[in-house]
Structures are given as C-alpha cells and as structure tokens.
Design a protein around this motif. Structure first.
Motif, PDB file in Angstrom:
ATOM      1  N   GLY A  77       0.897  -1.099   0.087  1.00 45.89           N
ATOM      2  CA  GLY A  77       0.143  -0.122   0.135  1.00 45.89           C
ATOM      3  C   GLY A  77       0.860   1.268  -0.162  1.00 45.89           C
ATOM      4  N   THR A  78       0.208   2.387  -0.628  1.00 42.94           N
ATOM      5  CA  THR A  78       0.893   3.528  -0.757  1.00 42.94           C
ATOM      6  C   THR A  78       1.569   4.239   0.444  1.00 42.94           C
ATOM      7  N   LYS A 128      -0.730   5.299  -7.549  1.00 41.36           N
ATOM      8  CA  LYS A 128      -0.776   3.771  -7.616  1.00 41.36           C
ATOM      9  C   LYS A 128       0.608   3.541  -8.447  1.00 41.36           C
ATOM     10  N   THR A 153       3.695   4.004  -6.493  1.00 45.71           N
ATOM     11  CA  THR A 153       4.123   3.141  -5.542  1.00 45.71           C
ATOM     12  C   THR A 153       4.591   2.001  -6.172  1.00 45.71           C
TER      13      THR A 153
END
Lengths: 127, 561
Positions: free
Chosen positions: B347-348, B382, B385
């Motif tokens: 997750g970011t 996203k 990331t």
C-alpha cells in the motif's frame, strides 16, 4: 677583641655579598638557558607541523602504491593468506612468543588494527 | 671611640651616670636586634643552601614556551593522518633600490623559482621602486633556496597557507578555503567557526574517514570509470553500526590546494549532493517493509509471467523468467514485476511512511553543506508506488541509500550518517525494522550475490551480500535508454555486517570484458568486490569459510534456470 669582631663581620659581609652576586649571575644564566630551550621547543614544534604535513604528503597511498609497484613484487593479500587466529598454524610451538625487537619501530596507533590482518608469514615452512 | 673602661668608671657617678647608662642600654638593644636579624638571615641562608628544593617550588615556576601560532585547526582522519593543516608560508618581495645588478639577480632567482618569467622579474627588479611582490606563498624549500642565493634585497612576508597533503584524496569531504582561510566547501565550511576558534585551535577535528580505504575506493572507481568511459562515478564505504563514513569518493574530483581551475562539475559531490534514481537497490527497502509489516513472508511468491500494464506504462523485467517466482527469486533475479505487485499489497501509505522513517524522503543530516534533497512525486499515485518499489520515480543521494541499507542489515537500527569520528553513535540509533526482518534481508542480499544478479561482487572469503541497481537516466520528458546509472550496494561480512560499500557509475559503456553489458552487476559490482578485497584486511575483517547453513533454506527456494 672588638676590632677583630668588626673585621670578621666586614669580611663575612663581603663574602656574603659576593656569593649573592655569584648566585644571581648563575640564576640569570640558567634563566637565559631556559628561555633558549623554550624558544628551541617552539621552533621544533613548528618544524614538526611542517614535517608531519610532508610525511603525509610523501606517504600518501597513491605514492606508496606507485613505489610498491615499481620496486617491490608485493601483491594484495589473498583471502587464503590471511589467518584470523595464529594458533591454527600446525606445528607452531605454543606459548613461545617472539621477542620484541627494539630496533623495529611500529607506530602505536596502527598496530591494533593491523595485527588481525597480518598475513601468515611462515606459510611455506609450517606446512 | 673611647675604651669600655672609661664608660664603666663614669657609670658609678651621679645623674650623668644614669643618663649614659640609659643611652648605652638603648644602643645595646639596637645592636642585639641587628644581631638577631642577621642571625635569622644567616640561618635562613644556610637552610636554603642545605635543603633540597621543594617540588612545589619547581612546579610553580612556569616556563613559558610560546605557542605555535596558526589560525586554523587541523583536520585529521580516524587514524590521525593529517588531511588539512596550516603551514607557515612566505611571500617573497624585493626592494629594487638595494639591487645593483637586476639582470644577475633575476637570473639567479629564476634558476630556483623556474615558474617565474625572467623578463618579468628583471623588469620588476629594475623598476627602481621600493617594494615589488615577486611571488606569493613559497614552500619552505623554495624559501630556503632563495635565502641560499644570498641576495640581501629579497625579503619574506610571513603568511599562512592551508595545505592538503593528500591532494585530491577526499577533496569533496574536506572542501577548500579561500585566500583568507575561510572554508568554502565540505567540512571546512561546515565547521568553519569551530576550525577558526582560537580556544580550540590546537585540537584537530577527527574525521571518520580512513585515508587508506579512501584511496582504495578512489583507485578502483577511477579504473572502472576509465574502463567504461563513464562521465562520473561515486562511491561510499560506511560503518553499518555507527553510520560513520569511512570513505566517500566523487569523480571527477579536484585538488583543494588549487581550486581555481576546478569547475562546478568537479566540485559537485555526487555522494551527498547528487540525487539519482538508483533502481533495483530500492527493492531491499520494499522487501524489508513488506516482511516487517507481515504483508508477505519468504514463502510467498508472485506471478511474473507477463509484464504489468498500468495506465500508459508497462513494467518489465530486465532478467525475465516468465513464470511464478518465489520471494527470494524475485529479489535475486531482481524482478520488477514481482516487486511492484508486492508494493501494491503493501500500500501507498505504508510504503511512504516506511521510506520516510528510514530518512529517504528528507535530506541527509551529514556535516557537510553540500546536501541534496531527494526527489519524489508530490502526489503518490498507484503507479508511483509500483515504480518506487524498484527504485524508479524517486531520486535519493547515495549517502541516503547507504544509511538505509545499513539500517536494513545491522539489526534494524538507523543511525544518522556522519563524517566525524564517533564510535558511540550506535547508541543513538532508532529501531526501524525488527531484528528478525533484518536477518531475512541479510540472507536475501547474500543470495542475490551467490545466486542472482550480483555474482561479480563475490569476493572469496568475505561473504559479501548486495543488490545491483540499474536505472535509465531521467531526461526532460522521459527516460534516456542510452544513459544509465549503474550501481551496486554491497555489505560484508554478511553473517555479522560491518561495512556497506557502494559504487555508482554515471553513463558507463559496455566493454569487451563485460560483453557490452553496462548494468550494475557488470560494471559496479566488480568495483565493490575489489574494494572489499583491498580494504577488508585494513579494516580488520578476516576472511573465513562461509556457514552455508545460514542460507540453505532460502537457497533451496531459488531455482536457477
């Protein structure tokens, strides 16, 4: 009696005076010497600074490497030439330490680090 | 003087007698007092002559040695080797009025100072003025030679000069000073006030650098840079437990003794000031974050059969295996596809927090004025990331990377990088990952060398672990596929990490020896290997046979095909 006493006192006074003068001169001479030594120390300290810088310049790793390549047949140590624990050398008499050689000057600061990395000196003879 | 008997006769009679008696008594008192005083003096003299001088007296007598005057403290390396010192220099001037034969004097002078021009010196000496400068800042030897000429019209003005006896070595860390002795770069500038502080002038600053390691790193990087015709190189050796920088090299470099010719390119410190997208070395952090937070375990894996397409980007592998990969395989073969998927699972926010926690999103706090701020996207989407998970889309300085890697392998403690000797720095560290995660990262790094892309870094006996990194250089509007930043970050010995060694080459070209390859594993890994081979004996790391058991479990999970 009285005259003799006077003369005695006078002579003592003269001798004492001469001795004090002598002492004063001696002290002065010593003081001059101390001053000269202090000046010498000062000069030496300045010289030490210059020599330290010169030493650093002349023994910089690049210069040493050049000289080593030119005059010596030394190669970088290989992993198998390095022993961590000298007691693993077979047939090495235990408890017999080599006597310190006062003719060899080792810089105190480098010693601690280098002793671990000393290459096995008697590789050929011990095996 | 009368005889004593006449006094005695008179004393028997009347009032006169008593008056004389009194006078005589008074006189006797005075005489006795004088005798007493003389007696005291004699006793004291004899006592002084006989007694041995007391210790206290000798000590209280101060012998004043005039202090050596200089205006800036020395800089030394961790072994006490002089890196920068102030030396008394002399500037040569002349009084032409006192010179009879200007030509002869000029010829003599030029014979000992060959860098002066004969015509110029002669015109100066013939000018008939009272004062002309001939040369600034002579070396002690030159001064001696000029004195030996025996020309009375030459004089010297005392001047101080900052001297860097090692020349170019460690120039970026040391910095340099201007003619007035003010620090203008590196440590010279950062500690300018401390170095010029009169009360601490005789206490040198001790840097954490080791001259010998510094040279080994410089030498190897120079060799690699010329072999691969790279435009620049950077290297770093850091103590993983204290954060002390043992060596820091940025090429091309400059000579701090004469800075004037050096341009911005030479003065630029690529290790602290330069920020680069360092590529796959960043996977170490992604793995550490995922393992530490339980997002993935070493028994997991990801599907890397085909490239990921997201938005208008495609994420490819440089060493494609096109199959399902286990976590150790993803790391060893440096799979972008697998790492990106793992980052999505992480997750970011957690990725951002982790990178920030290990100091990759803030400029480093090192004691140098030249510190570059990291570059990363403002809005972390996203795609960010995913790319940041393998080191693209984020640019950090090599120093930050080395600090982060240190924390990953030393048991999870992050120490601020420092160039000042500070063996107690490990006390102040901050725990960023758990001990067990750190142990897993060590195994992964070692396997990336023994089984993966970093094979050319494996120095026999020293148990190096490490990660290669290859990134295309960012140019306006995208990436330049022809220009690479190839790097390798190594740690050794892997069973008890002591040092991080980092090497980076800027725009290397492939050679016959590397079969045209120019990735980190081909050009930077051998540099790290050679540096370790040369410096491990100096740093007290002994080679030994590796305990294969440490890595056996993970090694079984890596399938070579």
């Amino acid at each position: 009696m009285r005259r003799l006493f006077t003369i005695l006192v006078a002579i003592t006074a003269i001798i004492a005076g001469a001795a004090v003068l002598q002492l004063k001169l001696a002290v002065q001479e010593r003081a001059d010497k101390v001053k000269a030594i202090a000046a010498q120390i000062h000069e030496d300290r300045e010289a030490i600074r210059v020599l330290e810088a010169e030493w650093a310049y002349l023994t910089n790793p690049r210069a040493l490497q050049d000289k080593s390549v030119r005059f010596l047949a030394l190669m970088p140590p290989k992993a198998e030439q390095i022993l961590e624990d000298p007691t693993t050398i077979p047939f090495r008499p235990r408890g017999v330490e080599a006597e310190e050689d006062p003719g060899v000057l080792l810089p105190a600061r480098g010693e601690k680090k280098d002793d671990k990395a000393k290459p096995k000196a008697k590789k050929g003879t011990s095996l | 003087m009368r005889s004593a008997s006449s006094y005695a006769g008179l004393s028997l009679e009347g009032q006169q007698k008593s008056a004389l008696e009194v006078a005589r008594n008074r006189l006797m008192v005075a005489v006795l007092l004088f005798f007493a005083a003389f007696a005291v003096m004699m006793v004291r003299t004899v006592e002084l002559g006989l007694s041995t001088p007391e210790e206290v007296q000798v000590a209280s007598r101060q012998i004043e040695v005039p202090a050596v005057q200089f205006s800036r403290a020395d800089i030394r390396d961790r072994n006490g080797e002089v890196l920068a010192t102030n030396l008394e220099g002399a500037s040569l001037y002349a009084n032409p009025q006192e010179i009879k034969d200007a030509h002869e004097a000029a010829v003599k002078l030029v014979s000992v100072l060959p860098d002066l021009s004969l015509a110029e010196v002669e015109s100066k000496l013939a000018s008939g003025r009272h004062f002309v400068w001939l040369k600034r800042k002579l070396s002690p030897r030159e001064k001696w030679q000029v004195n030996a000429l025996g020309i009375p019209a030459f004089y010297f003005q005392r001047e101080e000069e900052r001297v860097y006896p090692h020349g170019r070595l460690a120039a970026h860390t040391l910095g340099f000073v201007d003619v007035d002795g003010n620090g203008l770069g590196g440590v010279e500038r950062y500690f300018n006030d401390r170095l010029a502080d009169k009360s601490m002038i005789d206490q040198p600053i001790k840097l954490s650098l080791d001259t010998r390691v510094q040279y080994a790193l410089t030498d190897e990087l120079e060799a690699a840079m010329s072999a691969h015709q790279a435009i620049g190189a950077a290297g770093l050796v850091m103590d993983v437990n204290t954060g002390e920088v043992i060596a820091m090299v940025s090429l091309p470099d400059f000579d701090p003794n004469s800075v004037s010719g050096a341009g911005g390119q030479e003065r630029f410190n690529r290790v602290t000031q330069g920020v680069y997208e360092l590529g796959s070395t960043f996977k170490t952090f992604t793995f550490a974050a995922a393992l530490d937070q339980g997002v993935a375990t070493l028994n997991d894996g990801y599907d890397a059969t085909k490239p990921i397409r997201i938005a208008r980007f495609t994420i490819n592998d440089d060493h494609p295996k096109s199959r399902y990969l286990t976590l150790p395989e993803i790391f060893a073969f440096s799979s972008n596809i697998g790492t990106a998927q793992m980052a999505l699972d992480l997750g970011t926010e957690r990725q951002q927090a982790f990178l920030s926690n290990i100091g990759l999103l803030q400029p480093s706090n090192i004691e140098l004025p030249e510190v570059g701020a990291p570059l990363y996207p403002e809005t972390w989407r996203k795609i960010s990331t995913m790319t940041i998970s393998y080191g693209h889309g984020i640019a950090v300085s090599p120093l930050q990377l080395a600090s982060g890697i240190s924390a990953m392998v030393n048991g999870g403690r992050l120490n601020a990088a420092t160039v000042v000797e500070n063996p107690d720095a490990w006390r102040t560290g901050k725990q960023v990952i758990s001990q067990s995660t750190s142990r897993k990262i060590r195994q992964l790094l070692r396997l990336a060398v023994t089984k993966g892309t970093g094979g050319r870094a494996d120095a026999v006996g020293y148990r190096i672990g490490g990660k290669t990194g290859t990134a295309e250089k960012a140019v306006a509007g995208g990436y330049d596929t022809r220009a690479l930043i190839s790097s390798f970050v190594g740690v050794y010995p892997m069973d008890d990490p002591r040092y991080v060694v980092f090497a980076l080459l800027d725009e290397p070209r492939g050679t016959k020896e590397t079969f045209g390859f120019r990735a980190g594993g081909w050009v930077a890994a051998p540099v790290v290997k050679n540096v370790v081979l040369r410096t491990a004996p100096l740093l007290g790391v002994a080679p030994k046979r590796e305990d294969d058991g440490l890595y056996q479990q993970l090694a079984m999970m890596i399938e070579k095909d």
